[in-house]
Design an enzyme around this catalytic site. Structure first.
Site, PDB file in Angstrom:
ATOM      1  N   GLY A 121       0.829  -1.195   0.000  1.00 53.75           N
ATOM      2  CA  GLY A 121       0.000   0.000   0.000  1.00 53.75           C
ATOM      3  C   GLY A 121       0.865   1.247   0.000  1.00 53.75           C
ATOM      4  CB  SER A 122      -0.034   4.756   0.694  1.00 58.41           C
ATOM      5  OG  SER A 122      -1.085   4.745  -0.251  1.00 58.41           O
TER       6      SER A 122
END
Length: 748
Positions: A317-318
């Site tokens: 993810g981020s």
């Protein structure tokens, strides 16, 4: 008469010849044996030695596993197997019977101390007597008996009841970095001996170092096996296994375990993964996960066999955006004030457009705001238009995402970078499609926190000879790459701080009073069984990778929570359970390490002085004046020891244990945390065994009883909610009716 004389003379001559021949044969045989020392090719001396020599085994101890400060995490401890002698021949003096005389009485008394019914014990004894067995054992219930239980049974003076001494692996902290430490099982070897063999974690990967070598004792005995008074004795000493000191810090690990317990109970996620590391050395100070297991009982191991932090890779993810940003800053292609159009981005005309997490974006915004808002479009454009795919791929290698870290734990897996098609290249830039492990993220983050130098993570601090205390091997910090400069690392931390401090940032929940935190949130998709991503606001892996203090990070903390059960207004707000772990662990650890706050007022901390040699009254008065709770164990008037030690910063609500020069007495530990109970066990030399989580509700050693070194201290713990429910259930039983609980339970 004369006729018989010739026959008699002839017979006598023959007999004389025969006996003479036998005599010469015997003489010849005697001297040949004396000279050669052999009979039929067999050496007589060796045969005599074999007949009269005996060999005993001297068992070696398995090495201890300790934390960085020498606190025991795993050790061998005495255990006993219960034996009942049934053979009447063992009794030579009727007044002192050495066999079981009264099976019924013996069964009744043993049932008080064994996890067996009285009838079951009685049946084992009577069946053994009926079958003329010399002795019987009592299965699992009769093995691994503690020294405390053994003493209680011996106090009953039951004829024929005795014990065989053995050892077992003891894990005093229960669920505590279980997948790092692992466990060892007692396994029968080919020679019928029983040896502890590591099956997971450090117990497995360092099994050879931890395993000792048994010694032997050879002695001369008579036919019955008793040692001869002047017999020769030869001893080969046992070589105990080496001790392993981990980089794990018991206090920081306890902070992590407590925080994960609370989050797991409140939000019921499918999985939690958390790591605390020192970015300057690569030392792992704490590592844990949920579900976990108790290495003493193996309870829960079927729910979480793998060490998720190193054996499982998944889309980050981020949090991956940290490293895309670092590459762009290093290449001087990141302009925080440059404007771009957020919302969606199409890498090629053939590819489907990617979108920001709110789908429509925020209109034209700066790249710095794109970092703060965790814009997928910003990082897709950085990878393609600013860096270029080829340069971006080089940085993935520099940050170590295409190979294992080499951490000293078993079964580490590597990430898998999907970088064939343009769409895969831009999704990798913001953490989708490509899979990496949490430990790879920790290693890469050390470059951001450590002035550009990426250090290899490790959990073994040193290996020490158990007997001589000589250091056999130590682990030094190892810089494996320098992907960015110190200047770049500082700029990246400055940008990441705004993710937490800016009103537009996604990391507002990760603010910690007194400390500047730099970090990045992550929300990763989870692939479903059909190959597509799971749908639903909570079907994500929520995470945060942060470091503090921002200007000179002393700690990196990574927390990931998969599919927490959030309801109502909390739905989709994955930062709630993640921050419930990150914030207390980071804050308590910084306080514990005495890291001064970078801003705001200086926290009210109590640094202990050395009270050794002072009077108890003076010490208690001084600590009371500082607002610190003091517990005195002992009848004396002078302080001989204290925990925590002098120079230690005492956390809010923590107890200081004072030992006097008198007899050590057990305090009333009701309502205590496990951390405070550990201090009493440490001072008194007790073997601690805890059950449950939360705060002490029961203890096996009654308050004000004398404490002896080696005794077992067993405490039952319950959370406030469990205690509340138990009290209400008791009231319901007393009133013979059930009352529904409509009030809200507040978690500590």
């Amino acid at each position: 008469m004369n006729k018989k004389q010739p026959y008699m003379n002839a017979g006598a001559t023959i007999l004389f010849g025969i006996f003479g021949l036998l005599f010469f044969v015997l003489i010849f045989r005697y001297f040949s044996i004396q000279i050669s020392g052999e009979v039929d090719g067999q050496p007589l001396a060796a045969k005599a030695q074999e007949k009269y020599s005996r060999e005993g085994n001297l068992a070696a101890l398995r090495g201890d596993i300790l934390d960085r400060n020498g606190e025991v995490i795993a050790e061998d401890t005495n255990a006993y197997t219960l034996i009942a002698i049934l053979d009447k021949k063992m009794t030579t003096n009727p007044k002192k019977p050495q066999h079981v005389k009264d099976a019924a009485k013996t069964a009744k008394e043993l049932a008080k101390y064994l996890e067996m019914d009285e009838l079951e014990i009685y049946n084992i004894l009577t069946k053994g007597i009926k079958n003329h067995k010399f002795q019987v054992e009592f299965g699992k219930a009769g093995r691994d008996i503690t020294n405390q239980t053994k003493n209680k049974i011996e106090d009953q003076k039951l004829p024929g009841i005795t014990f065989i001494r053995d050892s077992k692996r003891f894990y005093p902290n229960g669920v505590f970095a279980s997948h790092v430490v692992g466990y060892a099982d007692r396994i029968e070897q080919k020679d019928k001996s029983i040896t502890s063999v590591g099956k997971m974690g450090i117990e497995k990967i360092l099994n050879n170092e931890l395993t000792g070598k048994d010694g032997k004792v050879n002695f001369e005995s008579d036919l019955w096996g008793f040692i001869l008074p002047d017999g020769k004795e030869k001893i080969t000493p046992a070589q105990n296994g080496n001790d392993v000191y981990l980089t794990i810090d018991q206090k920081i690990q306890t902070f992590l375990e407590d925080a994960m317990n609370k989050a797991a109970k409140e939000y019921k996620p499918e999985k939690i993964i958390a790591i605390v590391a020192d970015p300057k050395t690569g030392e792992i100070l704490a590592m844990g996960q949920r579900p976990s297991f108790d290495p003493k009982t193996k309870e829960g191991i079927e729910d979480g066999w793998h060490n998720e932090a190193i054996e499982t890779s998944f889309e980050p993810g981020s949090t991956m955006k940290i490293f895309t940003l670092a590459a762009a800053v290093q290449e001087k292609v990141f302009n925080p004030n440059e404007i771009y159009q957020s919302g969606s981005y199409q890498v090629t005309k053939k590819d489907k457009a990617i979108h920001d997490h709110n789908y429509s974006g925020w209109g034209p915004i700066t790249y710095l705001e794109g970092v703060q808002r965790s814009s997928n479009v910003a990082f897709a454009k950085i990878a393609k238009e600013k860096l270029g795919f080829e340069r971006f791929r080089e940085y993935l290698t520099k940050f170590g995402f295409d190979r294992p870290t080499g951490i000293d734990l078993p079964n580490e897996t590597s990430g898998k970078i999907q970088f064939t098609y343009p769409i895969e290249k831009i999704t990798t830039a913001y953490g989708q499609g490509t899979a990496i492990t949490p430990i790879q993220q920790i290693q890469a983050a050390t470059a951001i926190a450590n002035g550009g130098k990426m250090v290899k993570p490790h959990v073994v601090k040193k290996i020490v000879n158990h007997d001589t205390r000589e250091v056999v091997k130590s682990t030094a910090p190892e810089v494996v790459s320098t992907p960015i400069t110190n200047e770049t690392a500082k700029k990246v931390r400055d940008y990441l701080e705004t993710v937490v401090t800016s009103p537009k940032g996604t990391g507002g929940r990760y603010k910690i009073d007194g400390y500047s935190v730099a970090g990045k949130t992550g929300t990763a998709n989870i692939p479903g069984p059909n190959g597509r991503y799971l749908q639903g606001v909570n079907n994500y892996m929520f995470s945060f990778l942060g470091m503090a203090p921002k200007d000179d990070p002393e700690l990196i903390v990574y927390v990931a929570v998969q599919q927490p059960k959030l309801e109502g207004l909390e739905a989709g707000q994955g930062a709630i359970p993640v921050s419930a772990i990150f914030n207390p662990v980071m804050k308590n650890s910084l306080h514990y390490l005495n890291i001064k706050p970078s801003k705001l007022e200086k926290a009210q901390l109590n640094k202990l002085t050395d009270y050794k040699g002072m009077s108890v009254a003076e010490t208690v008065a001084d600590l009371k004046g500082k607002g610190v709770e003091t517990v005195v164990i002992g009848k004396g008037t002078e302080v001989v020891r204290q925990l925590p030690e002098s120079g230690t910063t005492v956390l809010e609500g923590e107890k200081v244990i004072i030992q006097t020069n008198g007899e050590i007495l057990a305090p009333d530990m009701t309502g205590w945390s496990l951390r405070d109970v550990m201090k009493v066990a440490n001072i008194a030399g007790l073997k601690l065994n805890s059950k449950g989580q939360g705060y002490v509700t029961q203890q096996n050693l009654k308050p004000k009883t004398h404490l002896r070194k080696g005794d077992f201290l067993i405490v039952d713990l319950k959370t406030p909610e469990e205690q509340w429910n138990a009290e209400n259930n008791q009231q319901a039983d007393d009133q013979t009716q059930t009352e529904e609980n409509t009030g809200e339970i507040v978690q500590d």
